[in-house]
Design a protein around this motif. Structure first.
Motif, short mmCIF file in Angstrom:
data_model
loop_
_atom_site.label_atom_id
_atom_site.label_comp_id
_atom_site.label_asym_id
_atom_site.label_seq_id
_atom_site.Cartn_x
_atom_site.Cartn_y
_atom_site.Cartn_z
N GLU A 88 42.97 46.62 39.31
CA GLU A 88 43.41 45.53 40.08
C GLU A 88 42.18 44.75 40.47
O GLU A 88 42.19 43.56 40.47
N GLU A 89 40.81 45.26 40.50
CA GLU A 89 39.67 44.34 40.87
C GLU A 89 39.37 43.43 39.62
O GLU A 89 39.05 42.26 39.53
N ILE A 90 39.77 43.95 38.44
CA ILE A 90 39.79 43.13 37.20
C ILE A 90 40.79 42.13 37.18
O ILE A 90 40.47 40.80 36.91
N ASN A 91 41.84 42.33 37.48
CA ASN A 91 43.01 41.25 37.33
C ASN A 91 42.90 40.34 38.42
O ASN A 91 43.20 39.46 38.35
N ASN A 92 42.22 40.48 39.58
CA ASN A 92 42.00 39.73 40.70
C ASN A 92 40.64 38.82 40.42
O ASN A 92 40.43 37.83 41.25
N SER A 93 40.16 39.09 39.34
CA SER A 93 38.69 38.44 39.39
C SER A 93 39.00 37.16 38.30
O SER A 93 39.63 37.43 37.47
N THR A 94 38.10 36.22 38.70
CA THR A 94 38.48 34.79 37.83
C THR A 94 37.24 34.89 36.81
O THR A 94 37.34 33.82 36.02
N GLU A 95 36.46 35.86 36.84
CA GLU A 95 35.16 35.92 35.95
C GLU A 95 35.22 36.89 34.80
O GLU A 95 34.79 36.67 33.92
N LEU A 96 35.70 37.92 35.12
CA LEU A 96 35.77 39.14 34.21
C LEU A 96 36.77 38.99 33.08
O LEU A 96 36.30 38.83 31.86
N LEU A 97 38.03 38.98 33.15
CA LEU A 97 39.02 38.54 32.08
C LEU A 97 39.86 37.50 32.43
O LEU A 97 41.35 37.60 32.91
N PRO A 98 39.37 36.27 32.68
CA PRO A 98 40.19 35.33 33.20
C PRO A 98 41.31 35.03 32.12
O PRO A 98 41.21 34.79 30.78
#
Length: 789
Positions: A88-98
């Motif tokens: 969830e944290e990765i999917n909600n991040s715009t920097e990790l896996l955009p």
């Protein structure tokens, strides 16, 4: 029926099913055998991840393997929640896996290695719910790009072996076996937990810190337990820790095997057990220990079970009270607590796993049938918040840094257990600073303030050494007293040290003391007795000299060559006195003086006797017609002969002292615990030359006296000289073997005895009869009686 037999039956059934399926679908290129694997939790995404967790325990059935969805494993559920939170944290991040979303399929492996492999193969080959597949489906890419799991080492090893050739990553959060660090075998395995290589050593240091050197060890009979305990054993041996027993079991083993382990624990003398067990194996063991009320054991646990709340819930008989062990440090992750608490059934997409979790957590039911025992109904509004159940880097093997919290089980008054962090172990710190205990209030078994570990053998006191008992651990030994001349000045010494040459061991064999110096002392009985005899001989000689001087004008003294008689008495006095030089501590001067004085005075004495003998013999020859021999044996000639014969001995002694003189030395050979202070001869040739010359003169004197023994006068001095020479020769012939064979100061005493005996022999045989006539029978001291016929 044993586990292996059950598994064998299962594999036979699977084989038969494969044969039947193959015969029925031989015209198909690919076919599925059995039902597809259904994930417990799932979500679509561009990149799919698989999660392997064992939410439920595995149950064996005689037909095959069945899985019982009972007793939800809350810790594994939390692990799964952590995975979902990270996604969830990765999917909600715009920097990790955009622009890329992560999906997941979470599977319940029920702690079964077989099931883990089956799910892994299903994910690799395809997991569609169809009876037949097309040709293209058999060669398509795998569905899952990575797998998160397993929570145990053995399943992780099995899965990593299967997917390794395909380079599919397997990322474990709890598999700690050091074997998994081998990249040649497991090239795609990664983990976020330290290797047991560090944990095993940390456990060994923890045990050593508390002074527990005699312990038992129990391990799970799988990769986790076997590898971890092997490393612990190696580290323990390096630290001087001994294992009284070393046993292993698996939770599916027959009860008889587990009972043997229980019996081993009962029969052991150690009070500390290191348990390298998986949580499920620990549950089985703790259950049996509780049934048999086996308490009073200090448990040292690995991270797998030491922080497990379910095991703590089984501690009803306080079997594990005071347990201590290692746990992975807790870390604070932002928003993770809120995520964990947001598990209400209404917000979890009506997933059955969350429903089961909610019902197990609050002991309630959402839907109840009439056949079930009526329970409290779940509302879905229960309060979860009230329920109580580093720089980061990886090394070349993909392992994170090794840091552990030290957990102590401290029981509460209500019977529950608090997991109290009492210390920390950090492998990145220097060796002497890795283990820290900031909190001193530890609780041990039976709520005692300390644990006194028993020993296989008691501590060996100083003065003894440890000798290992055959066939037993290195901590089992006998304490053997050190041999003479050896010591040990520390406890538990493995060897005894030899004392230096000048030292000897004391009675307790724990210190070296200076060896007793042995020599003939004036103050000891033998020395005092010999001194008294020497002085008595000197006094007696002086008395005889006084008598001869008083009666010097009488016929008896005048007829026996009074000048040689006084010179002989003087030399005898020196002989008696020279014996005193042999008594006392040898020194450089005393060693040279004793032998040379003895040699010269005795030659002077024998020379005088020889002169007297020659005078008697020549006097008789001079009475024959035509003989004028006495002109060659007048007083001057007598003096010169004595001086000449003595001078030869002086020359011998000078050569001896010049070339290789006697010197004081320490003899360590005769006695082990004593130092014999003696005078070394220096040149043995010099010593035996002195003695040989004395012997030569004595033999020569004896021959002349023997020839003159029957000369016709009433006081034939040759008779007495013969007797004296017999005594002299007998004494010195006896002296040689006695001197050689006598040890230490006794050889000196033998030499003194020989000097005194021969001196008394000469004094008594030559002078005492004359003194008797002069003092007792003065009427015989006339010229007529002296001349006789």
């Amino acid at each position: 029926m044993s586990t292996w037999k059950r598994l064998g039956q299962c594999f036979v059934l699977i084989k038969l099913q494969l044969l039947v399926s193959y015969s029925q679908t031989e015209d198909m290129l690919c076919s599925r055998i059995g039902d597809p694997e259904v994930p417990q939790l799932s979500r679509d995404g561009d990149i799919m991840l698989a999660g392997f967790f064992y939410f439920h325990k595995l149950v064996f059935n005689y037909n095959c393997l069945l899985f019982s969805e009972q007793s939800l494993n809350f810790r594994e559920f939390q692990f799964a929640q952590a995975m979902l939170f990270a996604i969830e944290e990765i999917n909600n991040s715009t920097e990790l896996l955009p622009g890329v979303s992560l999906g997941y399929h979470v599977y319940d492996t029920c702690g079964s290695v077989t099931r883990s492999i089956k799910i892994a193969l299903a994910l690799i080959n395809g997991n569609e719910n169809t009876s037949s597949l097309s040709d293209e489906s058999c060669i398509r890419p795998v569905q899952m790009q990575a797998i998160v799991g397993e929570s145990s080492s053995s399943p992780s090893t099995a899965v990593a072996t299967v997917i390794g050739p395909l380079h599919i990553p397997l990322i474990s959060h709890f598999a700690t076996c050091a074997c998994l660090s081998d990249k040649s075998k497991f090239p795609s395995f990664l983990r976020v937990i330290p290797s047991d290589y560090y944990q095993s050593r940390a456990l060994a240091h923890l045990v050593k810190h508390f002074g527990w050197t005699w312990v038992g060890a129990i391990r799970t009979n799988d990769d986790y337990g076997n590898n971890g305990m092997a490393t612990f054993t190696e580290a323990a041996q390096q630290l001087g820790i001994c294992l009284e027993y070393y046993v292993a079991f698996f939770r599916t083993d027959p009860k008889e095997k587990l009972q043997k382990i229980i019996d081993t624990i009962k029969a052991s003398t150690s009070t500390v057990i290191v348990a390298f067990l998986s949580p499920r194996d620990m549950e089985v063991l703790i259950y049996e220990l509780s049934l048999q009320s086996i308490t009073g054991i200090q448990w040292v646990g690995s991270e797998a079970w030491i922080f497990d709340s379910e095991i703590a819930a089984l501690n009803t008989n306080h079997v594990l009270d005071g347990a201590i062990g290692l746990s992975i440090p807790k870390a604070h992750i932002n928003n993770f607590r809120e995520f964990m608490l947001d598990v209400k059934t209404l917000n979890s997409s009506n997933n059955n796993l969350f429903t089961e979790f909610w019902e197990a957590l609050f002991s309630c039911k959402f839907k109840q049938s009439q056949s079930e025992i009526i329970q409290e109904e779940c509302t879905g509004q229960e309060d979860v918040t009230g329920v109580e159940n580093k720089e980061v880097y990886f090394n070349e093997n993909g392992d994170p840094p090794a840091k552990y919290e030290i957990i102590n089980w401290q029981p509460r008054e209500n019977g529950s257990v608090d997991f109290v962090t009492v210390g920390v172990y950090d492998a990145s710190l220097p060796a002497d600073n890795q283990l820290k205990f900031p909190i001193k209030s530890l609780v041990w078994t039976h709520n005692s303030t300390q644990v006194v570990s028993k020993f296989c053998s008691e501590t060996c006191r100083p003065g003894t050494q440890k000798v290992l008992q055959k066939g037993k651990p290195v901590c089992c030994y006998d304490c053997i007293s050190c041999a003479e001349g050896e010591i040990s000045n520390i406890t538990d010494s493995v060897t005894c040290m030899k004392c230096p040459l000048e030292f000897w061991s004391n009675e307790r064999r724990d210190a070296c003391v200076v060896k007793e110096a042995e020599y003939l002392k004036f103050e000891e009985i033998m020395g005092a007795l010999l001194t008294a005899v020497s002085l008595f001989g000197t006094f007696l000689t002086a008395a005889v000299a006084f008598i001869f001087f008083r009666y010097r004008n009488t016929p008896l003294v005048r007829a026996n060559n009074s000048e040689l008689s006084f010179l002989l008495l003087f030399s005898l006095t020196l002989c008696f006195l020279c014996s005193l030089t042999f008594i006392g501590r040898p020194s450089e001067w005393s060693c040279m003086l004793r032998h040379t004085a003895f040699g010269i005075t005795f030659v002077l004495c024998i020379s005088c006797v020889l002169g007297k003998t020659m005078v008697v013999l020549m006097a008789f020859k001079a009475t024959l017609p035509g003989k004028n021999i006495m002109k060659w044996f007048g007083p001057t000639q007598q003096r010169l002969s004595v001086l000449g014969l003595t001078f030869i001995q002086v020359i011998i002694c000078i050569l001896w002292l010049t070339i290789s003189p006697p010197f004081p030395s320490n003899n360590f050979k005769e006695f082990k615990d004593k130092i014999i202070l003696e005078c070394s001869l220096g040149s043995a040739v010099g010593f035996w030359s002195v003695l040989g010359y004395i012997g030569f003169l004595a033999v020569l004197c004896f021959i002349f006296a023997f020839l003159a023994r029957k000369l016709p006068d009433n006081f034939n001095e040759a008779k007495f000289i013969t007797f004296s020479m017999l005594i002299f020769c007998a004494v010195w012939i006896t002296f040689i073997p006695a001197y050689v064979s006598s040890p230490g100061k006794f050889s000196v005493a033998v030499e003194i005895f020989a000097i005194l005996a021969s001196s008394f022999g000469l004094l008594i045989c030559i002078f005492i009869p004359k003194c008797y006539i002069m003092l007792v029978n003065p009427e015989k001291n006339t010229k007529k009686n002296v001349m006789g016929k």
